[in-house]
Motif scaffolding. Sequence first.
Motif, PDB file in Angstrom:
ATOM      1  N   VAL A 149       0.836  -1.210   0.000  1.00  0.00           N
ATOM      2  CA  VAL A 149       0.000   0.000   0.000  1.00  0.00           C
ATOM      3  C   VAL A 149       0.866   1.254   0.000  1.00  0.00           C
ATOM      4  O   VAL A 149       0.501   2.271  -0.612  1.00  0.00           O
ATOM      5  N   HIS A 150       2.016   1.196   0.655  1.00  0.00           N
ATOM      6  CA  HIS A 150       2.910   2.356   0.656  1.00  0.00           C
ATOM      7  C   HIS A 150       3.586   2.533  -0.705  1.00  0.00           C
ATOM      8  O   HIS A 150       3.803   3.666  -1.151  1.00  0.00           O
ATOM      9  N   MET A 151       3.921   1.438  -1.352  1.00  0.00           N
ATOM     10  CA  MET A 151       4.549   1.530  -2.664  1.00  0.00           C
ATOM     11  C   MET A 151       3.651   2.267  -3.647  1.00  0.00           C
ATOM     12  O   MET A 151       4.099   3.175  -4.372  1.00  0.00           O
ATOM     13  N   ALA A 152       2.376   1.906  -3.693  1.00  0.00           N
ATOM     14  CA  ALA A 152       1.455   2.555  -4.621  1.00  0.00           C
ATOM     15  C   ALA A 152       1.291   4.029  -4.295  1.00  0.00           C
ATOM     16  O   ALA A 152       1.249   4.880  -5.191  1.00  0.00           O
ATOM     17  N   GLY A 153       1.182   4.347  -3.003  1.00  0.00           N
ATOM     18  CA  GLY A 153       1.038   5.747  -2.618  1.00  0.00           C
ATOM     19  C   GLY A 153       2.259   6.560  -2.987  1.00  0.00           C
ATOM     20  O   GLY A 153       2.151   7.685  -3.502  1.00  0.00           O
ATOM     21  N   ALA A 154       3.450   6.007  -2.750  1.00  0.00           N
ATOM     22  CA  ALA A 154       4.683   6.714  -3.097  1.00  0.00           C
ATOM     23  C   ALA A 154       4.801   6.886  -4.606  1.00  0.00           C
ATOM     24  O   ALA A 154       5.271   7.930  -5.089  1.00  0.00           O
ATOM     25  N   ALA A 155       4.372   5.869  -5.369  1.00  0.00           N
ATOM     26  CA  ALA A 155       4.411   5.965  -6.826  1.00  0.00           C
ATOM     27  C   ALA A 155       3.477   7.067  -7.321  1.00  0.00           C
ATOM     28  O   ALA A 155       3.819   7.825  -8.243  1.00  0.00           O
ATOM     29  N   ALA A 156       2.304   7.151  -6.720  1.00  0.00           N
ATOM     30  CA  ALA A 156       1.354   8.195  -7.103  1.00  0.00           C
ATOM     31  C   ALA A 156       1.919   9.582  -6.804  1.00  0.00           C
ATOM     32  O   ALA A 156       1.794  10.513  -7.612  1.00  0.00           O
ATOM     33  N   GLN A 216      -3.912 -13.326   6.558  1.00  0.00           N
ATOM     34  CA  GLN A 216      -2.535 -13.246   6.074  1.00  0.00           C
ATOM     35  C   GLN A 216      -2.328 -14.000   4.768  1.00  0.00           C
ATOM     36  O   GLN A 216      -1.396 -13.701   4.010  1.00  0.00           O
ATOM     37  N   ARG A 217      -3.197 -14.950   4.492  1.00  0.00           N
ATOM     38  CA  ARG A 217      -3.096 -15.731   3.261  1.00  0.00           C
ATOM     39  C   ARG A 217      -3.421 -14.908   2.028  1.00  0.00           C
ATOM     40  O   ARG A 217      -3.144 -15.316   0.909  1.00  0.00           O
ATOM     41  N   SER A 218      -3.987 -13.737   2.234  1.00  0.00           N
ATOM     42  CA  SER A 218      -4.311 -12.873   1.089  1.00  0.00           C
ATOM     43  C   SER A 218      -3.300 -11.760   0.878  1.00  0.00           C
ATOM     44  O   SER A 218      -3.365 -11.043  -0.124  1.00  0.00           O
ATOM     45  N   PHE A 219      -2.355 -11.578   1.794  1.00  0.00           N
ATOM     46  CA  PHE A 219      -1.538 -10.369   1.791  1.00  0.00           C
ATOM     47  C   PHE A 219      -0.688 -10.196   0.531  1.00  0.00           C
ATOM     48  O   PHE A 219      -0.457  -9.077   0.069  1.00  0.00           O
ATOM     49  N   LYS A 220      -0.214 -11.303  -0.046  1.00  0.00           N
ATOM     50  CA  LYS A 220       0.614 -11.185  -1.252  1.00  0.00           C
ATOM     51  C   LYS A 220      -0.180 -10.601  -2.421  1.00  0.00           C
ATOM     52  O   LYS A 220       0.412 -10.034  -3.351  1.00  0.00           O
ATOM     53  N   ALA A 221      -1.500 -10.724  -2.366  1.00  0.00           N
ATOM     54  CA  ALA A 221      -2.327 -10.134  -3.427  1.00  0.00           C
ATOM     55  C   ALA A 221      -2.097  -8.636  -3.521  1.00  0.00           C
ATOM     56  O   ALA A 221      -2.057  -8.060  -4.617  1.00  0.00           O
ATOM     57  N   TYR A 222      -1.911  -7.995  -2.369  1.00  0.00           N
ATOM     58  CA  TYR A 222      -1.854  -6.529  -2.357  1.00  0.00           C
ATOM     59  C   TYR A 222      -0.477  -6.007  -2.740  1.00  0.00           C
ATOM     60  O   TYR A 222      -0.378  -4.979  -3.427  1.00  0.00           O
ATOM     61  N   LEU A 223       0.581  -6.725  -2.374  1.00  0.00           N
ATOM     62  CA  LEU A 223       1.895  -6.328  -2.872  1.00  0.00           C
ATOM     63  C   LEU A 223       1.946  -6.526  -4.384  1.00  0.00           C
ATOM     64  O   LEU A 223       2.445  -5.665  -5.119  1.00  0.00           O
ATOM     65  N   SER A 224       1.400  -7.638  -4.868  1.00  0.00           N
ATOM     66  CA  SER A 224       1.356  -7.887  -6.317  1.00  0.00           C
ATOM     67  C   SER A 224       0.561  -6.790  -7.026  1.00  0.00           C
ATOM     68  O   SER A 224       0.999  -6.250  -8.060  1.00  0.00           O
ATOM     69  N   ARG A 225      -0.607  -6.465  -6.487  1.00  0.00           N
ATOM     70  CA  ARG A 225      -1.487  -5.440  -7.075  1.00  0.00           C
ATOM     71  C   ARG A 225      -0.760  -4.114  -7.214  1.00  0.00           C
ATOM     72  O   ARG A 225      -0.781  -3.477  -8.266  1.00  0.00           O
ATOM     73  N   TRP A 226      -0.083  -3.707  -6.135  1.00  0.00           N
ATOM     74  CA  TRP A 226       0.500  -2.368  -6.130  1.00  0.00           C
ATOM     75  C   TRP A 226       1.851  -2.331  -6.829  1.00  0.00           C
ATOM     76  O   TRP A 226       2.292  -1.249  -7.247  1.00  0.00           O
ATOM     77  N   MET A 227       2.488  -3.452  -7.016  1.00  0.00           N
ATOM     78  CA  MET A 227       3.677  -3.490  -7.864  1.00  0.00           C
ATOM     79  C   MET A 227       3.284  -3.205  -9.311  1.00  0.00           C
ATOM     80  O   MET A 227       3.984  -2.460 -10.026  1.00  0.00           O
ATOM     81  N   GLY A 228       2.175  -3.794  -9.758  1.00  0.00           N
ATOM     82  CA  GLY A 228       1.695  -3.516 -11.103  1.00  0.00           C
ATOM     83  C   GLY A 228       1.337  -2.049 -11.281  1.00  0.00           C
ATOM     84  O   GLY A 228       1.698  -1.417 -12.283  1.00  0.00           O
ATOM     85  N   TYR A 229       0.635  -1.499 -10.297  1.00  0.00           N
ATOM     86  CA  TYR A 229       0.253  -0.080 -10.333  1.00  0.00           C
ATOM     87  C   TYR A 229       1.502   0.804 -10.382  1.00  0.00           C
ATOM     88  O   TYR A 229       1.573   1.764 -11.164  1.00  0.00           O
ATOM     89  N   THR A 230       2.485   0.476  -9.564  1.00  0.00           N
ATOM     90  CA  THR A 230       3.715   1.263  -9.507  1.00  0.00           C
ATOM     91  C   THR A 230       4.443   1.250 -10.839  1.00  0.00           C
ATOM     92  O   THR A 230       4.929   2.290 -11.311  1.00  0.00           O
ATOM     93  N   ALA A 231       4.520   0.083 -11.454  1.00  0.00           N
ATOM     94  CA  ALA A 231       5.202  -0.014 -12.747  1.00  0.00           C
ATOM     95  C   ALA A 231       4.518   0.833 -13.812  1.00  0.00           C
ATOM     96  O   ALA A 231       5.172   1.328 -14.735  1.00  0.00           O
ATOM     97  N   ILE A 232       3.208   1.023 -13.686  1.00  0.00           N
ATOM     98  CA  ILE A 232       2.467   1.845 -14.650  1.00  0.00           C
ATOM     99  C   ILE A 232       2.733   3.330 -14.430  1.00  0.00           C
ATOM    100  O   ILE A 232       3.064   4.063 -15.365  1.00  0.00           O
ATOM    101  N   VAL A 233       2.579   3.795 -13.192  1.00  0.00           N
ATOM    102  CA  VAL A 233       2.613   5.241 -12.939  1.00  0.00           C
ATOM    103  C   VAL A 233       4.026   5.771 -12.712  1.00  0.00           C
ATOM    104  O   VAL A 233       4.248   6.985 -12.774  1.00  0.00           O
ATOM    105  N   ALA A 234       4.982   4.888 -12.457  1.00  0.00           N
ATOM    106  CA  ALA A 234       6.387   5.283 -12.313  1.00  0.00           C
ATOM    107  C   ALA A 234       7.212   4.353 -13.199  1.00  0.00           C
ATOM    108  O   ALA A 234       7.859   3.416 -12.721  1.00  0.00           O
ATOM    109  N   PRO A 235       7.207   4.595 -14.509  1.00  0.00           N
ATOM    110  CA  PRO A 235       7.814   3.649 -15.460  1.00  0.00           C
ATOM    111  C   PRO A 235       9.280   3.336 -15.196  1.00  0.00           C
ATOM    112  O   PRO A 235       9.750   2.242 -15.558  1.00  0.00           O
ATOM    113  N   TRP A 236       9.997   4.229 -14.556  1.00  0.00           N
ATOM    114  CA  TRP A 236      11.418   3.976 -14.286  1.00  0.00           C
ATOM    115  C   TRP A 236      11.632   2.831 -13.297  1.00  0.00           C
ATOM    116  O   TRP A 236      12.747   2.311 -13.167  1.00  0.00           O
ATOM    117  N   THR A 237      10.555   2.402 -12.606  1.00  0.00           N
ATOM    118  CA  THR A 237      10.666   1.301 -11.649  1.00  0.00           C
ATOM    119  C   THR A 237      10.594  -0.074 -12.315  1.00  0.00           C
ATOM    120  O   THR A 237      10.825  -1.086 -11.661  1.00  0.00           O
TER     121      THR A 237
END
Length: 451
Positions: free
Chosen positions: A256-263, A308-329
């Motif tokens: 969640v922090h990764m996506a916010g920082a990317a935005a 906790q079994r769902s937590f990797k979903a959110y890191l995966s989700r926001w990694m994709g978002y980050t790659a879109i809005v901060a292409p240098w990542t």
Amino acid sequence: MKFSSTLGALGASSILLSGTAAVELDINSPDSIKQAAKAISANLRQMYTGDRPGDVPGNLPAPYYWWECGAMFNAFIDYWYYTGDDQYNKITTQALEHQIGDPKYKAFMPDNQTKTLGNDDQAFWGMAAMSAAENKLPDLGNGQPSWLALAQATFTTQKDRWDSANCGGGLKWQIFTFNNGYNYKNTISNGCFFNIAARLYKYLGTDSYAEWAEKAWEWELATGLMSKDFHFYDGTDDKTNCTNINKIQWTYNAGVHMAGAAAMWNVTQNDKWRVRLKGLIDGTSVFFKDNVMTEVACENNGKCDTDQRSFKAYLSRWMGYTAIVAPWTREFIDPLLKASAQAAAKQCNAGTDQTSCGLRWTNNGVNDGSFGVGEQMAALEVVQSLLYPQAPGPATAKAGGISTSDPNAGSNVPATPITFNPVTTGDKAGASILTLLILVGILVGAWWMVS
């Protein structure tokens, strides 16, 4: 969000059949990725019962808590965004609308969730609404708030709960004083608040959202919930002035922090946010083994609970978002997403349809026999996030956005929208005991999981 000792399984004994077949995935073929996402999503869809006659839209069956259903519908919004397949849009819209809550407030605070309603729970629904606005899911209409207004209402209600009286700020885990954990300030509640504020800033360009995002970030850093080398810890007790930090690390806090920082970087193009975002990505190395994502606090010792079994979903989700809005990542994120998606799909080989995904992706294709909403959602998010290079990018008010803004959304929610009987001395004593027990439980649980 409520941790539970129940393992995230939906009748696991009935779907333990596994074979050599698995979800086929060519990580370099968009068509293959879409077909794999379709197969995994269909399995996840079967676990949702809220659209059945007599059931409640937006609720999952036991043992799942309300927040995870909101997270699941965010995954379905992402699925439509990445693949163009709209087969889940109807149930998604129905669920989000049904869970808006009291019509006077419209801020994802339904009365039937009050006894367990945390800031993080509300925020996962608010983030789903934010994704709906960014991805241009048509607004509800018919007098209902827009997706953007629902995200704004979530932000506003949480902003008004910012607790400057203890620890110099921050959001508490729980919203209401009578809920266990009210004195716990957890990172996911504050991280989700940061996420929503940053994305609202990106969508609308309103400076007040950026100011709150910065404030939340700086408070977490000053308190120690975030380390100087960008590791995020679970939470702290405001009864001890937040001096003791529970240092368990979870993937979703980083996400969640990764996506916010990317935005924030996307809007400001500021070196400060570039450094923060790169540091955060580097900090996620704790969650990867040979580039494959793992929930280090509980996977290897078999102690991941339903949440906790769902937590990797959110890191995966926001990694994709980050790659879109901060292409240098992308050069840093691509190897992690690709290896994790390949490993996740390889072990989605159980159940009657051979598409049930387990928890552990580091087992070299061996399904670990753990099945449920969290496991399936995590596999779906990491696979579909591979499609980010084709994604148009999140809409904004000035660039394709269709959701209507309501800057006053959520401003009429009272601090305590429930009337209670007078509190007695006995009630206070009991509340103190319960609070002590929950905090002891958190600390003991932390020790147990890392032992």
